[in-house]
Design a protein around this motif. Structure first.
Motif, PDB file in Angstrom:
ATOM      1  N   SER A   4       0.799  -1.128  -0.006  1.00  0.00           N
ATOM      2  CA  SER A   4       0.058   0.080  -0.066  1.00  0.00           C
ATOM      3  C   SER A   4       0.723   1.371   0.070  1.00  0.00           C
ATOM      4  O   SER A   4       0.389   2.341  -0.624  1.00  0.00           O
ATOM      5  CB  SER A   4      -0.934   0.123   1.293  1.00  0.00           C
ATOM      6  N   THR A   5       2.003   1.129   0.606  1.00  0.00           N
ATOM      7  CA  THR A   5       3.159   2.444   0.693  1.00  0.00           C
ATOM      8  C   THR A   5       3.422   2.628  -0.963  1.00  0.00           C
ATOM      9  O   THR A   5       3.315   3.750  -1.260  1.00  0.00           O
ATOM     10  CB  THR A   5       3.956   2.177   1.788  1.00  0.00           C
ATOM     11  N   VAL A   6       3.815   1.667  -1.363  1.00  0.00           N
ATOM     12  CA  VAL A   6       4.521   1.522  -2.719  1.00  0.00           C
ATOM     13  C   VAL A   6       3.329   2.344  -3.588  1.00  0.00           C
ATOM     14  O   VAL A   6       3.850   3.061  -4.310  1.00  0.00           O
ATOM     15  CB  VAL A   6       4.946   0.432  -3.288  1.00  0.00           C
ATOM     16  N   GLN A   7       2.096   1.757  -3.593  1.00  0.00           N
ATOM     17  CA  GLN A   7       1.110   2.030  -4.424  1.00  0.00           C
ATOM     18  C   GLN A   7       0.697   3.538  -4.240  1.00  0.00           C
ATOM     19  O   GLN A   7       0.746   4.240  -5.154  1.00  0.00           O
ATOM     20  CB  GLN A   7      -0.182   1.282  -4.270  1.00  0.00           C
ATOM     21  N   ASN A   8       0.789   3.913  -2.955  1.00  0.00           N
ATOM     22  CA  ASN A   8       0.361   5.335  -2.550  1.00  0.00           C
ATOM     23  C   ASN A   8       1.534   6.141  -3.099  1.00  0.00           C
ATOM     24  O   ASN A   8       1.266   7.417  -3.829  1.00  0.00           O
ATOM     25  CB  ASN A   8       0.344   5.467  -1.254  1.00  0.00           C
ATOM     26  N   LEU A   9       2.681   6.016  -3.254  1.00  0.00           N
ATOM     27  CA  LEU A   9       3.732   6.851  -3.637  1.00  0.00           C
ATOM     28  C   LEU A   9       3.674   6.954  -5.129  1.00  0.00           C
ATOM     29  O   LEU A   9       3.978   8.089  -5.494  1.00  0.00           O
ATOM     30  CB  LEU A   9       5.080   5.982  -3.164  1.00  0.00           C
ATOM     31  N   ILE A  10       3.619   5.809  -5.672  1.00  0.00           N
ATOM     32  CA  ILE A  10       3.511   5.852  -7.321  1.00  0.00           C
ATOM     33  C   ILE A  10       2.130   6.987  -7.541  1.00  0.00           C
ATOM     34  O   ILE A  10       2.315   7.658  -8.397  1.00  0.00           O
ATOM     35  CB  ILE A  10       3.184   4.497  -7.912  1.00  0.00           C
ATOM     36  N   GLN A  11       1.062   6.443  -6.959  1.00  0.00           N
ATOM     37  CA  GLN A  11      -0.097   7.250  -7.169  1.00  0.00           C
ATOM     38  C   GLN A  11       0.128   8.852  -6.973  1.00  0.00           C
ATOM     39  O   GLN A  11      -0.384   9.647  -7.614  1.00  0.00           O
ATOM     40  CB  GLN A  11      -1.382   6.790  -6.344  1.00  0.00           C
ATOM     41  N   GLN A  12       0.821   8.927  -5.924  1.00  0.00           N
ATOM     42  CA  GLN A  12       0.933  10.544  -5.574  1.00  0.00           C
ATOM     43  C   GLN A  12       1.671  11.235  -6.824  1.00  0.00           C
ATOM     44  O   GLN A  12       1.588  12.447  -6.968  1.00  0.00           O
ATOM     45  CB  GLN A  12       1.628  10.550  -4.191  1.00  0.00           C
ATOM     46  N   GLY A  13       2.701  10.504  -7.145  1.00  0.00           N
ATOM     47  CA  GLY A  13       3.712  10.978  -8.401  1.00  0.00           C
ATOM     48  C   GLY A  13       3.167  10.834  -9.449  1.00  0.00           C
ATOM     49  O   GLY A  13       3.374  11.977 -10.515  1.00  0.00           O
ATOM     50  N   MET A  14       1.990  10.263  -9.820  1.00  0.00           N
ATOM     51  CA  MET A  14       1.366   9.857 -11.053  1.00  0.00           C
ATOM     52  C   MET A  14       0.112   9.841 -10.883  1.00  0.00           C
ATOM     53  O   MET A  14      -0.505   9.078 -10.838  1.00  0.00           O
ATOM     54  CB  MET A  14       1.806   8.800 -11.826  1.00  0.00           C
ATOM     55  N   VAL A  21      -0.298  -2.897  -6.883  1.00  0.00           N
ATOM     56  CA  VAL A  21       0.944  -3.275  -6.372  1.00  0.00           C
ATOM     57  C   VAL A  21       0.846  -4.713  -5.707  1.00  0.00           C
ATOM     58  O   VAL A  21       0.071  -4.710  -4.837  1.00  0.00           O
ATOM     59  CB  VAL A  21       1.876  -2.385  -5.587  1.00  0.00           C
ATOM     60  N   HIS A  22       1.618  -5.757  -5.790  1.00  0.00           N
ATOM     61  CA  HIS A  22       2.051  -6.779  -5.166  1.00  0.00           C
ATOM     62  C   HIS A  22       3.046  -7.124  -4.777  1.00  0.00           C
ATOM     63  O   HIS A  22       4.070  -6.686  -5.363  1.00  0.00           O
ATOM     64  CB  HIS A  22       1.249  -8.089  -5.989  1.00  0.00           C
ATOM     65  N   GLY A  23       3.415  -7.728  -3.557  1.00  0.00           N
ATOM     66  CA  GLY A  23       4.709  -8.236  -3.130  1.00  0.00           C
ATOM     67  C   GLY A  23       4.665  -8.650  -1.621  1.00  0.00           C
ATOM     68  O   GLY A  23       4.722  -7.825  -0.757  1.00  0.00           O
ATOM     69  N   PRO A  24       4.627  -9.729  -1.382  1.00  0.00           N
ATOM     70  CA  PRO A  24       4.035 -10.241  -0.239  1.00  0.00           C
ATOM     71  C   PRO A  24       5.361 -10.385   0.816  1.00  0.00           C
ATOM     72  O   PRO A  24       5.195 -10.399   2.068  1.00  0.00           O
ATOM     73  CB  PRO A  24       3.913 -11.687  -0.383  1.00  0.00           C
ATOM     74  N   ASP A  25       6.705 -10.308   0.230  1.00  0.00           N
ATOM     75  CA  ASP A  25       7.663 -10.554   1.081  1.00  0.00           C
ATOM     76  C   ASP A  25       8.231  -9.037   1.631  1.00  0.00           C
ATOM     77  O   ASP A  25       9.302  -8.829   2.433  1.00  0.00           O
ATOM     78  CB  ASP A  25       8.758 -11.189   0.528  1.00  0.00           C
ATOM     79  N   GLY A  26       7.674  -8.095   1.141  1.00  0.00           N
ATOM     80  CA  GLY A  26       8.038  -6.614   1.660  1.00  0.00           C
ATOM     81  C   GLY A  26       9.191  -6.025   0.990  1.00  0.00           C
ATOM     82  O   GLY A  26       9.526  -4.851   1.586  1.00  0.00           O
ATOM     83  N   VAL A  27       9.903  -6.644   0.198  1.00  0.00           N
ATOM     84  CA  VAL A  27      11.025  -6.030  -0.344  1.00  0.00           C
ATOM     85  C   VAL A  27      11.206  -6.277  -2.130  1.00  0.00           C
ATOM     86  O   VAL A  27      11.694  -5.529  -2.772  1.00  0.00           O
ATOM     87  CB  VAL A  27      12.400  -6.635  -0.009  1.00  0.00           C
TER      88      VAL A  27
END
Length: 78
Positions: A4-14, A21-27
Motif C-alpha cells: 500500500s505504501t508503494v502504491q500510494n507513492l506511485i499514485q501521488q507521483g502519477m 502493487v503486489h509483493g508479499p515479502d515486503g522487498v
C-alpha cells in the motif's frame, strides 16, 4: 515497506494513473501502472517515470520492482 505504501507513492507521483502493487515479502514488488502519460514513450522511459515517484527507496527499502506499464488503450486491449 508494504504494497500500500508503494502504491500510494506511485499514485501521488502519477495522480492520473491506475496502480496495482503486489509483493508479499515486503522487498520485492510487482506493479501494474496504467497512465495516459505513457503515450508515445518507450518502456524504459515509462519505467523511469515510475521509478522517479519512489526516489531513494529504490535499491534500498524496495529491493526489486517489476513493472508493467501501459496506456489506457493498451490496457483495454488486454
Amino acid at each position: 515497506m508494504d504494497t500500500s505504501t508503494v502504491q500510494n507513492l506511485i499514485q501521488q507521483g502519477m495522480p492520473d494513473a491506475k496502480v496495482e502493487v503486489h509483493g508479499p515479502d515486503g522487498v520485492h514488488f510487482e506493479a501494474l501502472v496504467v497512465s495516459p502519460a505513457f503515450a508515445g514513450k518507450l518502456p524504459l522511459a515509462r519505467h523511469r517515470m515510475v521509478y522517479a515517484t519512489l526516489g531513494e527507496l529504490m535499491g534500498g527499502a524496495i529491493h526489486a520492482l517489476s513493472l508493467r506499464t501501459l496506456t489506457p488503450e493498451e490496457a483495454a486491449r488486454g
